[in-house]
Design a protein around this motif. Structure first.
Motif, PDB file in Angstrom:
ATOM      1  N   LEU A  28       6.627 -53.037 -26.011  1.00  0.00           N
ATOM      2  CA  LEU A  28       5.591 -54.164 -26.543  1.00  0.00           C
ATOM      3  C   LEU A  28       4.894 -53.839 -27.985  1.00  0.00           C
ATOM      4  O   LEU A  28       4.640 -54.961 -28.733  1.00  0.00           O
ATOM      5  N   LEU A  31       6.060 -56.192 -30.977  1.00  0.00           N
ATOM      6  CA  LEU A  31       5.745 -57.336 -30.937  1.00  0.00           C
ATOM      7  C   LEU A  31       4.196 -57.647 -31.313  1.00  0.00           C
ATOM      8  O   LEU A  31       4.067 -58.695 -31.774  1.00  0.00           O
ATOM      9  N   LEU A  65       9.451 -61.251 -23.698  1.00  0.00           N
ATOM     10  CA  LEU A  65       8.850 -60.651 -22.646  1.00  0.00           C
ATOM     11  C   LEU A  65      10.075 -60.418 -21.545  1.00  0.00           C
ATOM     12  O   LEU A  65      10.243 -59.273 -20.807  1.00  0.00           O
ATOM     13  N   PHE A  70      10.194 -57.423 -18.939  1.00  0.00           N
ATOM     14  CA  PHE A  70       8.749 -57.437 -18.274  1.00  0.00           C
ATOM     15  C   PHE A  70       8.606 -58.261 -17.179  1.00  0.00           C
ATOM     16  O   PHE A  70       8.789 -59.456 -17.313  1.00  0.00           O
TER      17      PHE A  70
END
Length: 85
Positions: A28, A31, A65, A70
């Motif tokens: 992540l 991001l 995601l 995720f």
């Protein structure tokens, strides 16, 4: 001064172990550079995202995601649910 940021709390489908949390933090990290992203926190059962709603597209982020795997808990839209009898 008015706070213009928004906090979104997203639930996970399962409880993430510390190792899984650390692995997702690595995935992540890129991001965090998204326009409008302020901060993000991964915990065992939640993902906290603080963002500027004028600059950040939350639905696009949720799609990202899903793309990285995720385990985001999905909200079921009952209006779109069709049952065959």
């Amino acid at each position: 001064m008015k706070n213009t940021f928004k906090l979104e709390v997203m639930n996970t489908q399962l409880i993430l172990t510390k190792i899984e949390q650390d692995a997702f933090k690595v995935h992540l990290k890129h991001l965090l550079k998204s326009k409008g992203m302020i901060s993000m926190c991964v915990e065992a059962e939640n993902l906290y995202v603080e963002f500027n709603p004028k600059l950040f597209n939350l639905e696009s982020f949720k799609s990202d995601l899903k793309d990285i795997g995720f385990p985001l808990k999905q909200d079921i839209n009952l209006a779109a649910l069709h049952i065959a009898v």
